[in-house]
Design a protein around this motif. Sequence first.
Motif, PDB file in Angstrom:
ATOM      1  N   MET A   1       0.801  -1.191   0.000  1.00 39.38           N
ATOM      2  CA  MET A   1       0.000   0.000   0.000  1.00 39.38           C
ATOM      3  C   MET A   1       0.847   1.260   0.000  1.00 39.38           C
ATOM      4  N   ALA A   2       2.051   1.198   0.586  1.00 30.24           N
ATOM      5  CA  ALA A   2       2.913   2.379   0.611  1.00 30.24           C
ATOM      6  C   ALA A   2       3.247   2.831  -0.805  1.00 30.24           C
ATOM      7  N   LEU A   3       3.366   1.886  -1.723  1.00 32.02           N
ATOM      8  CA  LEU A   3       3.659   2.234  -3.116  1.00 32.02           C
ATOM      9  C   LEU A   3       2.574   3.139  -3.673  1.00 32.02           C
ATOM     10  N   PHE A   4       1.319   2.751  -3.524  1.00 33.05           N
ATOM     11  CA  PHE A   4       0.232   3.542  -4.078  1.00 33.05           C
ATOM     12  C   PHE A   4       0.042   4.849  -3.312  1.00 33.05           C
ATOM     13  N   ARG A   5       0.325   4.840  -2.023  1.00 31.94           N
ATOM     14  CA  ARG A   5       0.261   6.080  -1.254  1.00 31.94           C
ATOM     15  C   ARG A   5       1.320   7.058  -1.756  1.00 31.94           C
ATOM     16  N   SER A   6       2.515   6.532  -2.054  1.00 31.39           N
ATOM     17  CA  SER A   6       3.578   7.406  -2.556  1.00 31.39           C
ATOM     18  C   SER A   6       3.241   7.947  -3.934  1.00 31.39           C
ATOM     19  N   LEU A   7       2.473   7.201  -4.716  1.00 31.11           N
ATOM     20  CA  LEU A   7       2.077   7.650  -6.051  1.00 31.11           C
ATOM     21  C   LEU A   7       0.824   8.525  -6.012  1.00 31.11           C
ATOM     22  N   GLY A   8       0.188   8.627  -4.860  1.00 32.85           N
ATOM     23  CA  GLY A   8      -1.067   9.363  -4.748  1.00 32.85           C
ATOM     24  C   GLY A   8      -0.913  10.862  -4.617  1.00 32.85           C
TER      25      GLY A   8
END
Length: 106
Positions: free
Chosen positions: A1-8
Amino acid sequence: MALFRSLGDPARLAILKRLAEGEARVTDLVACVGLAQSTVSAHLSCLRDCGLITSRPQGRATLHSLARPELLDLLAAAEQLLAATGEAVDLCPAYGTHPAPEEPAR
């Protein structure tokens, strides 16, 4: 989930799109995204901690680049998905940018 949070975050996405064109210094990225140097540096730190970018010294500057070429594929796939479903995502009551329409009074 950190990946998508960083891309958000729009700023981090803009930084990644710029890095997709090639290596860049913080000053290059500041000019590209229009944010303060300290803010860009904080975003770079987040992206580096997530393993999305790498940094290397060159003289007195540091050059930043994408760590994984697969990230370009992910960004391209996301753009294609948004092109196909953009209006649906935009109108999503949980995550869209437009408020959900109000229900008519009975």
